[in-house]
Scaffold this motif. Structure first.
Motif, PDB file in Angstrom:
ATOM      1  N   GLN A  40      57.346  99.654   0.142  1.00 54.03           N
ATOM      2  CA  GLN A  40      56.234  98.967  -0.518  1.00 54.03           C
ATOM      3  C   GLN A  40      56.098  99.389  -1.980  1.00 54.03           C
ATOM      4  O   GLN A  40      55.463  98.688  -2.764  1.00 54.03           O
ATOM      5  N   ARG A  57      61.958  94.026  -5.399  1.00 52.88           N
ATOM      6  CA  ARG A  57      60.668  94.708  -5.196  1.00 52.88           C
ATOM      7  C   ARG A  57      59.951  94.946  -6.520  1.00 52.88           C
ATOM      8  O   ARG A  57      58.741  94.724  -6.617  1.00 52.88           O
ATOM      9  N   LEU A 100      50.994  93.785   0.929  1.00 59.14           N
ATOM     10  CA  LEU A 100      51.064  94.696  -0.208  1.00 59.14           C
ATOM     11  C   LEU A 100      49.672  95.119  -0.657  1.00 59.14           C
ATOM     12  O   LEU A 100      49.407  96.306  -0.874  1.00 59.14           O
ATOM     13  N   LEU A 159      54.319 101.811  -3.473  1.00 61.76           N
ATOM     14  CA  LEU A 159      52.892 101.911  -3.798  1.00 61.76           C
ATOM     15  C   LEU A 159      52.660 102.698  -5.085  1.00 61.76           C
ATOM     16  O   LEU A 159      51.786 102.343  -5.878  1.00 61.76           O
ATOM     17  N   ILE A 210      50.287  98.267   4.191  1.00 61.77           N
ATOM     18  CA  ILE A 210      51.681  98.229   4.633  1.00 61.77           C
ATOM     19  C   ILE A 210      52.033  96.838   5.167  1.00 61.77           C
ATOM     20  O   ILE A 210      53.087  96.281   4.852  1.00 61.77           O
ATOM     21  N   ASN A 245      53.738  90.859   1.584  1.00 60.23           N
ATOM     22  CA  ASN A 245      54.719  91.951   1.630  1.00 60.23           C
ATOM     23  C   ASN A 245      56.098  91.341   1.414  1.00 60.23           C
ATOM     24  O   ASN A 245      56.607  90.607   2.260  1.00 60.23           O
ATOM     25  N   ASN A 297      58.932  92.624   1.570  1.00 64.57           N
ATOM     26  CA  ASN A 297      59.953  93.113   2.500  1.00 64.57           C
ATOM     27  C   ASN A 297      60.079  92.250   3.741  1.00 64.57           C
ATOM     28  O   ASN A 297      61.037  92.388   4.500  1.00 64.57           O
TER      29      ASN A 297
END
Length: 377
Positions: free
Chosen positions: A301, A259, A189, A303, A186, A201, A203
């Motif tokens: 994320q 993303r 990534l 995933l 988290i 990440n 974000n």
């Protein structure tokens, strides 16, 4: 394997109007079929795609008030019943929930395109009942007589045509000494066993944080305008609210594209290392999403999308893809000596081995253990 490509369409106003009609008719047919399916099932009969389709053609299509159904291709409604049948098959296999009615506001704006009518010529693609539509793409489109599951969809700003075709395995020389382990997280990534630095990440980047800040402000504005224009228990949607909601949708679209692009770049970077196998954890993402404190971060994320892309890219390049058992102690095992640290807490971000004195990042240690999965299991 089947490879899919995405082509940007440049329709005229008349063609775009027909496309939106096709979207609406596909949604209408799906909802009608779902309602009829439930009715037949409650009456004790066993519904099927063929019976639903036959009744729709013999009753609904013959009524004069539904003559607008003939403005689009007949394959649009036929495939809608096929999609409904697939939804029920997944439900009975317990792979998904009971099919729901499609909403005009929330459902994806897409429709099926008749595959044998698709023809590419002079930067134009022929679509049945819509005509020759201009397009642009960087892909080399193969000229085939049959494409797999062609669909048109609207993402809130542009129209796209997606289609699949049979493609052989990509022949590349793999490094037989390189086994890669990937530990998803988290904060970052992913940690890749053969890379020193983690995959960032996205974000936490400036652009995503700026868009999220803008999104919050717009949502507050819309909420205030709804309250100001409230008439009793009803909310009145003004033109300003419609403009703000359209801007909100475009921000969501932009965030999704950022993303997805980051995940594509990351998975391509891993595949270009040419490992002979890739090992990842078998994550219970649905269970992880039940944590109310982390659910938003896990959703952002993407995933599941990361794992999906790794699977098909490994298959396309002839790389062995393995998902380790969910109970495999990748974080608690020392990647140097193999000792197990049973009292490791989630707050311990550095793995310190008492036996050999190894000090390493917890997630990198897990990624290295995953790369050796077959050797230690």
């Amino acid at each position: 394997m089947i490879k899919a490509i995405k082509i940007r369409l440049l329709p005229t106003k008349e063609q775009e109007e027909l496309m939106f009609k096709s979207v609406g008719i596909a949604r209408f047919a799906y909802n009608w079929g779902l309602n009829k399916w439930s009715e037949l099932y409650n009456q004790g009969s066993k519904p099927s795609k063929s019976t639903i389709k036959k009744e729709f053609n013999n009753t609904v299509k013959k009524q004069p008030e539904y003559k607008w159904l003939y403005e689009v291709s007949a394959q649009v409604t036929a495939q809608a019943f096929g999609d409904l049948d697939d939804a029920f098959k997944k439900f009975f296999k317990k792979e998904s929930n009971y099919p729901k009615f499609k909403s005009k506001k929330k459902s994806r704006k897409s429709f099926y395109v008749r595959y044998d009518a698709i023809k590419f010529e002079d930067n134009k693609v022929n679509l049945e009942k819509i005509g020759k539509v201009n397009y642009k793409t960087n892909y080399k489109i193969p000229s085939l007589s049959k494409y797999n599951n062609p669909r048109c969809h609207f993402d809130g700003k542009y129209w796209y045509l997606t289609l699949g075709f049979e493609q052989g395995e990509n022949q590349i020389e793999l490094n037989e000494d390189l086994s890669i382990g990937i530990d998803l997280g988290i904060k970052n990534l992913a940690f890749v066993s053969c890379l020193d630095k983690p995959i960032k990440n996205i974000n936490k980047s400036y652009e995503v944080r700026r868009l999220n800040k803008r999104l919050k402000r717009l949502q507050r504005q819309v909420s205030r305008k709804y309250e100001m224009n409230k008439n009793g228990s009803n909310f009145i949607k003004t033109n300003n609210i419609i403009k703000l909601e359209k801007e909100i949708k475009l921000i969501y679209r932009r965030l999704t594209n950022i993303r997805n692009n980051h995940i594509h770049q990351t998975t391509n970077k891993i595949v270009k290392l040419k490992p002979y196998r890739v090992v990842m954890e078998d994550l219970n993402i649905k269970g992880m999403m039940k944590n109310k404190h982390l659910s938003k971060a896990i959703a952002n994320q993407c995933l599941y999308e990361f794992i999906r892309q790794m699977k098909y890219k490994c298959k396309f390049n002839g790389i062995e893809f393995i998902q380790a058992d969910k109970w495999y102690a990748s974080s608690k095992t020392c990647s140097s000596c193999g000792a197990t640290k049973k009292d490791l807490k989630l707050s311990d971000r550095t793995y310190s081995c008492i036996d050999c004195g190894l000090n390493i990042d917890r997630d990198l240690n897990a990624a290295i253990n995953l790369s050796k999965y077959k050797l230690v299991s």
